[in-house]
Design a protein around this motif. Structure first.
Motif, short mmCIF file in Angstrom:
data_model
loop_
_atom_site.label_atom_id
_atom_site.label_comp_id
_atom_site.label_asym_id
_atom_site.label_seq_id
_atom_site.Cartn_x
_atom_site.Cartn_y
_atom_site.Cartn_z
N LEU A 181 8.95 1.87 2.91
CA LEU A 181 9.90 2.61 2.09
C LEU A 181 9.42 4.05 2.05
O LEU A 181 8.41 4.36 1.40
CB LEU A 181 9.98 2.04 0.68
CG LEU A 181 11.02 2.72 -0.22
CD1 LEU A 181 12.44 2.43 0.30
CD2 LEU A 181 10.89 2.27 -1.68
N GLN A 182 10.13 4.91 2.76
CA GLN A 182 9.83 6.34 2.75
C GLN A 182 10.56 6.95 1.57
O GLN A 182 11.78 6.87 1.48
CB GLN A 182 10.28 6.99 4.05
CG GLN A 182 10.07 8.49 4.10
CD GLN A 182 8.61 8.88 4.13
OE1 GLN A 182 7.81 8.27 4.84
NE2 GLN A 182 8.24 9.90 3.35
N MET A 183 9.81 7.56 0.67
CA MET A 183 10.38 8.15 -0.54
C MET A 183 10.16 9.64 -0.51
O MET A 183 9.02 10.11 -0.50
CB MET A 183 9.73 7.53 -1.78
CG MET A 183 9.84 6.01 -1.84
SD MET A 183 9.30 5.31 -3.40
CE MET A 183 7.56 5.72 -3.38
N GLY B 51 9.03 16.42 -6.16
CA GLY B 51 9.42 16.99 -4.87
C GLY B 51 8.61 16.48 -3.70
O GLY B 51 8.96 16.73 -2.54
N GLY B 52 7.55 15.78 -3.98
CA GLY B 52 6.69 15.26 -2.93
C GLY B 52 7.21 13.96 -2.33
O GLY B 52 8.29 13.47 -2.68
N SER B 53 6.41 13.40 -1.43
CA SER B 53 6.80 12.19 -0.69
C SER B 53 5.68 11.17 -0.70
O SER B 53 4.49 11.52 -0.78
CB SER B 53 7.14 12.54 0.76
OG SER B 53 8.22 13.43 0.85
N LEU B 54 6.09 9.93 -0.62
CA LEU B 54 5.17 8.81 -0.42
C LEU B 54 5.82 7.81 0.51
O LEU B 54 7.05 7.71 0.55
CB LEU B 54 4.84 8.11 -1.74
CG LEU B 54 3.91 8.79 -2.72
CD1 LEU B 54 3.86 8.00 -4.03
CD2 LEU B 54 2.51 8.96 -2.15
N ARG B 55 5.00 7.06 1.23
CA ARG B 55 5.51 5.96 2.05
C ARG B 55 4.82 4.68 1.64
O ARG B 55 3.59 4.55 1.78
CB ARG B 55 5.32 6.21 3.53
CG ARG B 55 6.06 5.16 4.38
CD ARG B 55 5.96 5.42 5.88
NE ARG B 55 4.69 5.02 6.43
CZ ARG B 55 4.50 4.74 7.71
NH1 ARG B 55 5.52 4.80 8.56
NH2 ARG B 55 3.30 4.40 8.15
N SER C 261 0.85 -1.20 0.00
CA SER C 261 0.00 0.00 0.00
C SER C 261 0.88 1.24 0.00
O SER C 261 2.08 1.17 0.25
CB SER C 261 -0.93 0.00 1.21
OG SER C 261 -0.19 0.04 2.41
N GLY C 262 0.25 2.37 -0.27
CA GLY C 262 0.94 3.65 -0.19
C GLY C 262 1.30 4.29 -1.52
O GLY C 262 1.82 5.40 -1.55
N GLY C 263 1.04 3.60 -2.60
CA GLY C 263 1.34 4.19 -3.90
C GLY C 263 0.34 5.26 -4.28
O GLY C 263 -0.60 5.55 -3.54
N GLY C 264 0.58 5.86 -5.45
CA GLY C 264 -0.36 6.87 -5.93
C GLY C 264 0.32 7.91 -6.78
O GLY C 264 1.43 7.71 -7.26
#
Length: 124
Positions: free
Chosen positions: A81-83, A15-19, A7-10
């Motif tokens: 995975l913090q991106m 410059g933004g973040s996803l986890r 989960s966590g995609g999108g």
């Protein structure tokens, strides 16, 4: 039934973040490493980051170093995975994978079980 719940995609702006999160379900065997891979059509699947379960040893691809952080919550058996500082070239389908090898390697041949993948799109 064994499955990896990803989960966590999108969609996120540059410059933004996803986890991303990965939680095994129904597994009866212990795994020694978990990782995230990504695939772009025509380019194959490559390792982004992996982490050892018992020693927390980590691997990062050159593109992930300094921007992504892999971590585990042993209590919930979840790998994250913090991106951060995402770029359009990070756009891909991201796959969670597990290895049952003590001598795991963060590549396609070093993993024993794969999730179905989730889409990450970085675009303005």
């Amino acid at each position: 039934q064994e499955q990896l719940v990803e989960s966590g995609g999108g969609l996120v702006q540059p410059g933004g973040s996803l986890r991303l999160s990965c939680k095994p379900s129904g597994f009866t065997w212990n795994y020694n490493a978990a990782g995230w891979f990504r695939e772009v059509p025509g380019r194959g699947r490559v390792g982004v980051s992996c982490i050892g379960v018992t020693d927390d040893k980590t691997y990062y691809s050159n593109s992930a170093k300094g921007r992504f952080t892999i971590s585990r919550d042993n209590a919930s058996n979840t790998t994250y995975l913090q991106m951060n500082d995402l770029k359009p070239e990070d756009t891909a389908v991201y796959y969670c994978a597990l290895s049952n090898s003590k001598y795991w390697i963060c590549d396609n041949y070093g993993m024993d079980y794969w999730g179905k993948g989730i889409q990450v799109t970085v675009s303005s």
